[in-house]
Design a protein around this motif. Sequence first.
Motif, PDB file in Angstrom:
ATOM      1  N   GLY A  34     -10.360   2.228   3.566  1.00 31.49           N
ATOM      2  CA  GLY A  34      -8.929   2.248   3.281  1.00 31.49           C
ATOM      3  C   GLY A  34      -8.190   3.061   4.334  1.00 31.49           C
ATOM      4  N   THR A  35      -7.870   2.430   5.460  1.00 33.77           N
ATOM      5  CA  THR A  35      -7.209   3.131   6.568  1.00 33.77           C
ATOM      6  C   THR A  35      -5.779   3.503   6.207  1.00 33.77           C
ATOM      7  N   SER A  73       0.842  -1.200   0.000  1.00 33.63           N
ATOM      8  CA  SER A  73       0.000   0.000   0.000  1.00 33.63           C
ATOM      9  C   SER A  73       0.879   1.252   0.000  1.00 33.63           C
ATOM     10  N   GLU A  80     -10.075  -1.438   6.742  1.00 30.15           N
ATOM     11  CA  GLU A  80      -8.819  -1.756   6.048  1.00 30.15           C
ATOM     12  C   GLU A  80      -8.743  -3.264   5.866  1.00 30.15           C
TER      13      GLU A  80
END
Length: 213
Positions: A84-85, A57, A105
């Motif tokens: 989407g942390t 990521s 997430e």
Amino acid sequence: MVEKEGFAALVLRLRAEGISDLDLLTAVEQTPRSQFVPAQFSDNAYSSRTIPIDCGSFMEGADLAVRILARLQVKPGQRVLEIGTGSGFMTAVMGRMAERVMSVERYKTLVTQAQGRIDALGIRGVVIRQADGGNGMPGEGTFDRIIVTAAFPTMPRFYADQLTHCGSMMAPLMVDEETCMMVRLTKTGSRFEREDLFTVPYLPLVPHIAAQL
């Protein structure tokens, strides 16, 4: 010292873009970005460059993260859903501004790291869950703001169903094979007003790989 200088330089760049929301900038200042980036990139914590993190990521450059939050317009008393942390930086900043932030997430490693950082800063009202997030969070009620950080080919309607009246969501859309545009949808009754905001470097959402990482 690096923190103060980095933040001061960031504020100057943001002001040049017309971003001067004091509540937002205060929340950013109180959330030391160097604690959210991998140690080897701490010198770049406040730069505009994209920084790689675990599980393949990445975290947005500081300028883009704050530009997104400025357009999201999180207010006290609101419930926010984040898909989407990542590093947890935007989660933490929103946690200082909203009543409650639910962040989703897919990678357990990132969930654990982000939760640890947010706990260390003493930010309450943030819940991070390991889940796919591809369908939003059905069963969790509605949200005033939804922010998505993985790109979709078309605007995902199932998120929109989880917005309150007058709520808004921001999500990156693939306009063509090369271009990804951050889009804001504002809900009025059953209608949505769409605004194309700016291009972003997000990656397409990959379904069903929440997996073991």
